[in-house]
Scaffold this active site. Structure first.
Site, PDB file in Angstrom:
ATOM      1  N   GLU A 187      40.844 -51.777  71.469  1.00 55.91           N
ATOM      2  CA  GLU A 187      40.449 -52.301  72.784  1.00 55.91           C
ATOM      3  C   GLU A 187      40.717 -53.792  72.945  1.00 55.91           C
ATOM      4  O   GLU A 187      41.064 -54.259  74.038  1.00 55.91           O
ATOM      5  CB  GLU A 187      38.964 -52.001  73.046  1.00 55.91           C
ATOM      6  CG  GLU A 187      38.672 -50.594  73.517  1.00 55.91           C
ATOM      7  CD  GLU A 187      38.609 -49.574  72.397  1.00 55.91           C
ATOM      8  OE1 GLU A 187      38.323 -48.401  72.666  1.00 55.91           O
ATOM      9  OE2 GLU A 187      38.879 -49.935  71.226  1.00 55.91           O
ATOM     10  N   GLU A 192      35.946 -43.173  69.198  1.00 66.53           N
ATOM     11  CA  GLU A 192      34.542 -43.138  69.624  1.00 66.53           C
ATOM     12  C   GLU A 192      34.049 -41.698  69.780  1.00 66.53           C
ATOM     13  O   GLU A 192      32.895 -41.393  69.463  1.00 66.53           O
ATOM     14  CB  GLU A 192      34.380 -43.917  70.925  1.00 66.53           C
ATOM     15  CG  GLU A 192      34.579 -45.414  70.711  1.00 66.53           C
ATOM     16  CD  GLU A 192      34.427 -46.231  71.982  1.00 66.53           C
ATOM     17  OE1 GLU A 192      33.673 -47.217  71.955  1.00 66.53           O
ATOM     18  OE2 GLU A 192      35.066 -45.885  72.994  1.00 66.53           O
TER      19      GLU A 192
END
Length: 266
Positions: A137, A117
């Site tokens: 995740e 990210e």
């Protein structure tokens, strides 16, 4: 209190009008804790207002990891704290902290979860051959809430992006370059030098023209790329619902305890 911040966790250096931010937690694979979040956020806002800074490079210490993302051990222990002021800038004080100054990720190793990210939040990415990118995740009962889910689908083909998001499996630097996620792949150990070559080429140009070009390229509206406000709102809604689930607590706890998680779907 800023007096409690361990400033050694982010090294800050300027070379020829290029600001270099190095996450300095090699023992934790350069994972982001509250101190790192504060230091990066502070540095970006300072650089944004500094006419002497023409480009920003973000990297990590060592040759193993650019960043492993969120410090899940700190999250599981309840010691992860971020002020509301810094929370508005998104993960690591960076992913929603728009600056007109060009930003380059020098990916020196694995970039997983929040690491990917951080790279996605940069304008350009230079990665070493052994680097990898992934959003794992879902393996921890979480969601890539730092803009990863919607940004990855904007950068690479949707089917490839969805496979990454849904399986949590990483891709290599070579594959990332093939799909357009990475600008340049360089030999191991040369992430920073490769990024600085690119930064130097940018810094030679007229700074106001470069910054205006970046704002136009991102279709900036009220300080945020066009369309992202709605995506962040949806992101927040999903994150709040998910983070209140039992699975979201189980994932980081299982990671900290080095065991397989037991999902209940609740």
């Amino acid at each position: 209190m800023t007096d409690d911040i361990d400033r050694s966790k982010v090294l800050i250096e300027t070379r020829d009008r290029v600001l270099i931010l190095t996450i300095n937690r090699p023992d934790a694979r350069n994972a982001v804790d509250g101190d790192v979040w504060f230091l990066i956020g502070e540095a970006i806002r300072t650089a944004h207002d500094d006419p002497e800074v023409r480009c920003i490079v973000l990297t990590g210490t060592g040759d193993l990891a650019f960043s492993a993302g969120m410090d899940l051990k700190a999250l599981a222990s309840g010691t992860f704290q971020v002020s509301p002021e810094l929370a508005q800038y998104g993960f690591a004080g960076f992913v929603r902290n728009f600056t007109s100054k060009p930003t380059i990720a020098a990916v020196n190793g694995t970039a997983l979860g929040g690491g990917t990210e951080l790279a996605l939040a940069c304008d350009l990415i230079v990665a070493v051959e052994s680097a990898s990118f992934g959003l794992p995740e879902v393996k921890r009962g979480l969601v890539a809430a730092g803009g990863g889910v919607f940004r990855i689908t904007e950068v690479i083909p949707q089917k490839i992006a969805l496979e990454m998001v849904m399986t949590g499996e990483p891709i290599s630097a070579t594959e990332a370059a093939r799909w357009g996620l990475v600008n340049r792949v360089v030999p191991d150990g040369q992430a920073l030098s490769g990024a600085l070559d690119l930064a130097t080429a940018i810094a030679k140009n007229a700074p106001l023209a470069v910054q205006a070009s970046k704002r136009l390229a991102y279709r900036l509206v009220d300080g945020e790329p066009a369309g992202e406000a709605e995506l962040w709102a949806a992101n927040e809604k999903e994150m709040v619902a998910l983070f209140g689930s039992a699975d979201a607590a189980e994932g980081p706890r299982a990671f900290a305890e080095k065991r397989e998680p037991v999902w209940t779907g609740t």
